[in-house]
Design a protein around this motif. Structure first.
Motif, PDB file in Angstrom:
ATOM      1  N   TRP A  11      -1.038 -10.991   4.690  1.00 26.84           N
ATOM      2  CA  TRP A  11      -2.420 -11.148   4.255  1.00 26.84           C
ATOM      3  C   TRP A  11      -2.602 -11.109   2.742  1.00 26.84           C
ATOM      4  N   GLY A  12      -1.526 -11.035   2.002  1.00 21.66           N
ATOM      5  CA  GLY A  12      -1.649 -10.982   0.550  1.00 21.66           C
ATOM      6  C   GLY A  12      -2.263  -9.684   0.053  1.00 21.66           C
ATOM      7  N   ALA A  13      -2.161  -8.627   0.853  1.00 19.20           N
ATOM      8  CA  ALA A  13      -2.713  -7.330   0.468  1.00 19.20           C
ATOM      9  C   ALA A  13      -2.009  -6.803  -0.783  1.00 19.20           C
ATOM     10  N   LYS A  14      -2.756  -6.111  -1.587  1.00 14.28           N
ATOM     11  CA  LYS A  14      -2.194  -5.444  -2.756  1.00 14.28           C
ATOM     12  C   LYS A  14      -1.837  -4.018  -2.352  1.00 14.28           C
ATOM     13  N   VAL A  15      -0.660  -3.579  -2.738  1.00 16.00           N
ATOM     14  CA  VAL A  15      -0.189  -2.245  -2.392  1.00 16.00           C
ATOM     15  C   VAL A  15      -0.345  -1.341  -3.610  1.00 16.00           C
ATOM     16  N   TYR A  16      -1.132  -0.280  -3.433  1.00 15.20           N
ATOM     17  CA  TYR A  16      -1.334   0.728  -4.461  1.00 15.20           C
ATOM     18  C   TYR A  16      -0.618   1.992  -3.989  1.00 15.20           C
ATOM     19  N   LEU A  17       0.007   2.683  -4.912  1.00 14.23           N
ATOM     20  CA  LEU A  17       0.729   3.903  -4.569  1.00 14.23           C
ATOM     21  C   LEU A  17       0.599   4.900  -5.711  1.00 14.23           C
ATOM     22  N   HIS A  18       0.279   6.144  -5.347  1.00 17.47           N
ATOM     23  CA  HIS A  18       0.171   7.187  -6.368  1.00 17.47           C
ATOM     24  C   HIS A  18       1.497   7.297  -7.107  1.00 17.47           C
ATOM     25  N   ILE A  19       1.429   7.482  -8.390  1.00 22.95           N
ATOM     26  CA  ILE A  19       2.622   7.523  -9.240  1.00 22.95           C
ATOM     27  C   ILE A  19       3.621   8.587  -8.794  1.00 22.95           C
ATOM     28  N   LEU A  20       3.118   9.720  -8.274  1.00 20.22           N
ATOM     29  CA  LEU A  20       4.026  10.785  -7.837  1.00 20.22           C
ATOM     30  C   LEU A  20       4.834  10.389  -6.608  1.00 20.22           C
ATOM     31  N   ASP A  21       4.278   9.542  -5.748  1.00 21.12           N
ATOM     32  CA  ASP A  21       5.032   9.050  -4.599  1.00 21.12           C
ATOM     33  C   ASP A  21       5.869   7.835  -4.961  1.00 21.12           C
ATOM     34  N   ALA A  22       5.423   7.045  -5.922  1.00 17.66           N
ATOM     35  CA  ALA A  22       6.170   5.855  -6.336  1.00 17.66           C
ATOM     36  C   ALA A  22       7.533   6.226  -6.917  1.00 17.66           C
ATOM     37  N   GLU A  23       7.653   7.438  -7.429  1.00 17.67           N
ATOM     38  CA  GLU A  23       8.915   7.889  -8.013  1.00 17.67           C
ATOM     39  C   GLU A  23       9.922   8.340  -6.959  1.00 17.67           C
ATOM     40  N   HIS A  24       9.478   8.482  -5.712  1.00 24.74           N
ATOM     41  CA  HIS A  24      10.358   8.971  -4.645  1.00 24.74           C
ATOM     42  C   HIS A  24      11.356   7.886  -4.236  1.00 24.74           C
ATOM     43  N   PRO A  25      12.625   8.254  -4.014  1.00 23.41           N
ATOM     44  CA  PRO A  25      13.640   7.260  -3.635  1.00 23.41           C
ATOM     45  C   PRO A  25      13.291   6.463  -2.367  1.00 23.41           C
ATOM     46  N   LEU A  26      12.588   7.063  -1.424  1.00 19.04           N
ATOM     47  CA  LEU A  26      12.221   6.332  -0.205  1.00 19.04           C
ATOM     48  C   LEU A  26      11.224   5.209  -0.473  1.00 19.04           C
ATOM     49  N   ARG A  28      11.207   3.283  -3.261  1.00 22.77           N
ATOM     50  CA  ARG A  28      11.776   2.243  -4.140  1.00 22.77           C
ATOM     51  C   ARG A  28      11.990   0.885  -3.476  1.00 22.77           C
ATOM     52  N   PRO A  29      12.385   0.802  -2.191  1.00 26.52           N
ATOM     53  CA  PRO A  29      12.594  -0.526  -1.602  1.00 26.52           C
ATOM     54  C   PRO A  29      11.304  -1.319  -1.347  1.00 26.52           C
ATOM     55  N   PHE A  30      10.148  -0.673  -1.461  1.00 24.10           N
ATOM     56  CA  PHE A  30       8.888  -1.337  -1.139  1.00 24.10           C
ATOM     57  C   PHE A  30       8.205  -1.842  -2.396  1.00 24.10           C
ATOM     58  N   PRO A  31       7.703  -3.084  -2.363  1.00 24.06           N
ATOM     59  CA  PRO A  31       6.976  -3.596  -3.533  1.00 24.06           C
ATOM     60  C   PRO A  31       5.629  -2.895  -3.688  1.00 24.06           C
ATOM     61  N   VAL A  32       5.319  -2.506  -4.901  1.00 24.83           N
ATOM     62  CA  VAL A  32       4.055  -1.845  -5.226  1.00 24.83           C
ATOM     63  C   VAL A  32       3.393  -2.660  -6.326  1.00 24.83           C
ATOM     64  N   ASP A  33       2.139  -3.035  -6.101  1.00 25.16           N
ATOM     65  CA  ASP A  33       1.414  -3.847  -7.073  1.00 25.16           C
ATOM     66  C   ASP A  33       0.795  -3.010  -8.183  1.00 25.16           C
ATOM     67  N   ARG A  34       0.387  -1.790  -7.840  1.00 24.95           N
ATOM     68  CA  ARG A  34      -0.238  -0.929  -8.856  1.00 24.95           C
ATOM     69  C   ARG A  34       0.042   0.526  -8.529  1.00 24.95           C
ATOM     70  N   GLN A  35       0.506   1.243  -9.521  1.00 25.54           N
ATOM     71  CA  GLN A  35       0.631   2.694  -9.399  1.00 25.54           C
ATOM     72  C   GLN A  35      -0.630   3.305  -9.992  1.00 25.54           C
ATOM     73  N   PHE A  36      -1.095   4.391  -9.392  1.00 25.20           N
ATOM     74  CA  PHE A  36      -2.302   5.029  -9.899  1.00 25.20           C
ATOM     75  C   PHE A  36      -2.073   6.528  -9.994  1.00 25.20           C
ATOM     76  N   ASN A  37      -2.993   7.180 -10.689  1.00 23.88           N
ATOM     77  CA  ASN A  37      -2.955   8.627 -10.862  1.00 23.88           C
ATOM     78  C   ASN A  37      -4.374   9.139 -10.675  1.00 23.88           C
ATOM     79  N   GLY A  38      -4.609  10.009  -9.712  1.00 18.42           N
ATOM     80  CA  GLY A  38      -5.948  10.542  -9.489  1.00 18.42           C
ATOM     81  C   GLY A  38      -6.722   9.750  -8.454  1.00 18.42           C
ATOM     82  N   ASP A  39      -8.029   9.923  -8.472  1.00 19.05           N
ATOM     83  CA  ASP A  39      -8.927   9.253  -7.538  1.00 19.05           C
ATOM     84  C   ASP A  39      -9.394   7.931  -8.136  1.00 19.05           C
TER      85      ASP A  39
END
Length: 139
Positions: A11-26, A28-39
């Motif tokens: 569906w062309g969804a954009k994947v957002y992931l909190h920066i603290l989870d984006a750093e986790h090795p699990l 890394r294999p997933f594409p993330v369009d934007r990392q965020f911090n906070g609400d």
């Protein structure tokens, strides 16, 4: 993260992931369009950084629906906090969930494998936290 790559592909969804989870090795294999911090709020979706179960755990509200993922499950009297991750922090940060939803007029809760009536889920969640606090006082 489970199916995020499929949502992205289908569906062309954009994947957002909190920066603290984006750093986790699990993650890394997933594409993330934007990392965020906070609400944040975007396109009517409200994101609330909770922490606890994972450092970047985030819950979402869209319309009258709470997306809680796997913070607490299953709905009902057997509800428990997610056992994977730091239990003390998961229990302590759950208070923020109650804070965020306290003044909301929500109808539905979507978890990682369930859909529940919001009012029933909220009562079960409150009872769970009361039990968790009492158990913690005994230790």
């Amino acid at each position: 993260m489970g199916a995020s790559n499929q949502y992205r592909d289908l569906w062309g969804a954009k994947v957002y992931l909190h920066i603290l989870d984006a750093e986790h090795p699990l993650a890394r294999p997933f594409p993330v369009d934007r990392q965020f911090n906070g609400d944040f709020t975007e396109h009517g979706i409200e994101a609330f950084h909770i922490s606890g179960h994972t450092p970047g755990f985030t819950m979402y509200i869209y319309g009258k629906v709470l997306f809680i993922c796997d913070y607490a499950f299953p709905p009902g009297s057997r509800m428990q906090l997610n056992p994977f991750g730091p239990q003390d922090e998961t229990r302590d940060r759950a208070a923020r969930i109650l804070e965020v939803i306290s003044e909301r007029s929500l109808e539905t809760v979507c978890g990682y494998n369930f859909i529940a009536d919001f009012n029933s889920w909220r009562e079960d969640f409150k009872h769970l936290l009361d039990r968790a606090r009492q158990t913690n006082k005994l230790h």
